[in-house]
Design an enzyme around this catalytic site. Structure first.
Site, PDB file in Angstrom:
ATOM      1  N   LYS A  66       0.847  -1.203   0.000  1.00 54.41           N
ATOM      2  CA  LYS A  66       0.000   0.000   0.000  1.00 54.41           C
ATOM      3  C   LYS A  66       0.885   1.257   0.000  1.00 54.41           C
ATOM      4  O   LYS A  66       1.923   1.276   0.672  1.00 54.41           O
ATOM      5  CB  LYS A  66      -0.893  -0.045   1.253  1.00 54.41           C
ATOM      6  N   SER A 141      -9.784   1.617   3.223  1.00 58.24           N
ATOM      7  CA  SER A 141      -8.967   2.449   2.366  1.00 58.24           C
ATOM      8  C   SER A 141      -7.959   1.691   1.498  1.00 58.24           C
ATOM      9  O   SER A 141      -7.445   2.245   0.530  1.00 58.24           O
ATOM     10  CB  SER A 141      -8.208   3.467   3.225  1.00 58.24           C
ATOM     11  N   SER A 165      -9.738  -0.875   7.358  1.00 57.63           N
ATOM     12  CA  SER A 165      -9.252  -0.626   5.993  1.00 57.63           C
ATOM     13  C   SER A 165      -8.641  -1.788   5.230  1.00 57.63           C
ATOM     14  O   SER A 165      -8.431  -1.673   4.031  1.00 57.63           O
ATOM     15  CB  SER A 165      -8.217   0.491   6.020  1.00 57.63           C
TER      16      SER A 165
HETATM   17  N1  GLN Z   1     -13.015   3.886   7.493  1.00 57.90           N
HETATM   18  C1  GLN Z   1     -12.207   4.253   8.619  1.00 57.90           C
HETATM   19  C2  GLN Z   1     -11.763   5.680   8.527  1.00 57.90           C
HETATM   20  O1  GLN Z   1     -11.938   6.284   7.497  1.00 57.90           O
HETATM   21  C3  GLN Z   1     -11.019   3.352   8.739  1.00 57.90           C
HETATM   22  C4  GLN Z   1      -9.935   3.663   7.809  1.00 57.90           C
HETATM   23  C5  GLN Z   1      -8.727   2.798   8.035  1.00 57.90           C
HETATM   24  O2  GLN Z   1      -8.832   1.708   8.602  1.00 57.90           O
HETATM   25  N2  GLN Z   1      -7.585   3.310   7.628  1.00 57.90           N
HETATM   26  O3  GLN Z   1     -11.240   6.215   9.477  1.00 57.90           O
END
Ligand code: GLN
Length: 454
Positions: A66, A141, A165
């Site tokens: 990532k 994400s 994410s």
């Molecule tokens: N959806 C959550 C957020 O936007 C988790 C994102 C993540 O795990 N990086 O904070």
């Protein structure tokens, strides 16, 4: 080579038995990326270079990273305009570990800007598509991580999971998403979003691969003081011997098809001889709000370093314009909200209340795991959204608890909906019980396969 089903275990075996050379694997995968990634757009940077014949447990195994994880000499953008030209001068711990076992790092994958998002529709660079069906969102994400595996453009991906994410995109793309115990994998070289929740996670085709990669990545690292040795040895546990928590309350808002898949998982476990208690950790709106407060507060301070002087930026912009022009709208919203909850006059009402709620969740989690091996729940209680209906979905409802309490959690595909999109179940265990969780997930996957559910 069947790119759509190939696993880490299969490639590692083929290379070690000399049925194929790592150079050949590399050639095939880069060709595949050239051919397919224009449709899915999972990679921000493709790292094609001659690598010789590596050795190790992952010799020749193609794995993507990532793009919020540093890799020496390559761009690390966090899918943000802020870091568009940033070349990392060092390797993250996970990159070192993978390389030392001979893995072929295919490239850096797209994400929601600074890992903020649940659907994969918030990259400042471009939109990643879901390889299962491009009309649906890839999840986020770690959108590019999941798409790179689902599109057969590598066999595993390293992502990060702050509130879901890794598990969410893996679920949307029909894969397995594993978030280990907080501290099991060093965060050295992972660009921080909310440090007390951030966890390196793994996207694979199945739990067996997740276990294999965990055995390479787990372990204390002096460069991350929150890391420690979490056991990832063999754990033999029969499904018939487990005790799991499950509650119909988790299905109250679920779409019927999702509820059916999750109930079938419960019934399969009961038929295998497992015992069940009616308990849940999820669905508390207070806890979702607390996540938002704490994640944004930490993000505000972590993202303060992007001022165009120390980090990030573009020539000709002062600090204010750097932050105004180069951060996306969602990132700015979260920084603002973080500043708001950290302001002296709001601190007690927001930050302190959220921290107390987190402590409550941690205690509740610990108590629950005195009684059960694993909690079974939906990963999401709605089916994979399309571009038009995402905004109404509460994607993090079942995922943030594991980050709050630092527990390991995994999502695996348990069925398909009427549109043939994957439906996933989440399994969560006690802190440090990663080996047990992976073993249960692996057995459940095999059972689902045997029953023709997937
Ligand atoms: N959806 C959550 C957020 O936007 C988790 C994102 C993540 O795990 N990086 O904070």
């Amino acid at each position: 080579m069947n790119f759509d089903t190939m696993t880490v275990g299969q490639i590692a075996r083929m290379v070690s038995e000399k049925k194929i050379s790592s150079g050949e694997v590399s050639k095939m995968y880069f060709e595949r990326i050239r051919k397919e990634d224009k449709n899915f757009r999972s990679y921000i940077t493709v790292c094609e270079e001659e690598k010789g014949e590596p050795s190790g447990r992952l010799a020749g195994v193609p794995i993507s990273i990532k793009d919020n994880i540093c890799m020496k000499g390559t761009l690390t953008t966090c899918a943000s305009r802020m870091l568009e030209g940033y070349v990392s001068p060092y390797n993250a711990h996970v990159v070192d570990r993978l390389s030392s076992e001979g893995a072929l790092i295919t490239g850096k994958t797209n994400l929601d800007e600074f890992a903020m998002g649940s659907f994969g529709d918030n990259s400042a660079l471009f939109q990643t598509k879901n390889p299962v069906n491009v009309n649906y969102l890839p999840g986020g994400s770690s959108s590019g991580a999941a798409a790179s595996v689902a599109g057969g453009m590598c066999v595993a991906a390293i992502g990060s999971d702050t509130g879901g994410s890794v598990r969410i995109p893996a679920a949307f793309c029909g894969l397995c998403g594993f978030k280990p115990t907080y501290g099991a994998i060093s965060r050295f070289g992972l660009i921080a979003y909310a440090s007390s929740l951030d966890t390196i996670g793994i996207v694979t085709r199945n739990a067996t691969d997740a276990k294999l990669l965990s055995s390479v990545l787990f372990g204390k690292d002096e460069r991350d003081m929150t890391s420690y040795d979490v056991n990832i040895g063999e754990c033999e546990i029969a499904l018939g011997d487990i005790r799991f928590a499950f509650s119909d309350k988790d299905l109250e808002d679920a779409e019927t098809e999702i509820a059916e898949v999750i109930c079938r998982v419960r019934d399969l476990l009961l038929r295998a001889g497992a015992s069940c208690v009616d308990k849940t950790l999820f669905g508390n709106a207070k806890s979702d709000n607390a996540y938002r407060v704490l994640a944004c507060a930490e993000a505000t301070s972590n993202l303060a370093r992007y001022d165009g002087i120390r980090y990030g930026g573009k020539s000709g912009l002062d600090v204010l314009r750097t932050r105004e022009e180069l951060f996306g709208e969602e990132v700015k919203r979260r920084i603002e909200y973080g500043n708001f909850v950290l302001a002296k006059e709001n601190f007690e009402k927001y930050f302190k209340a959220a921290a107390d709620e987190r402590t409550r969740v941690i205690k509740e989690t610990e108590m629950l795991f005195e009684d059960v091996d694993v909690i079974i729940s939906p990963l999401c209680d709605f089916s994979v959204p399309t571009y038009s209906n995402a905004s109404s979905c509460r994607a993090d409802r079942f995922t943030v608890a594991a980050n709050f309490a630092g527990n390991p959690a995994i999502s695996i595909t348990a069925g398909r909906d009427k549109n043939n999109m994957p439906v996933s179940v989440q399994l969560m265990s006690a802190r440090g019980c990663d080996a047990k969780l992976l073993s249960i997930a692996e057995k459940l996957e095999q059972l689902l396969l045997k029953e023709g559910a997937v």
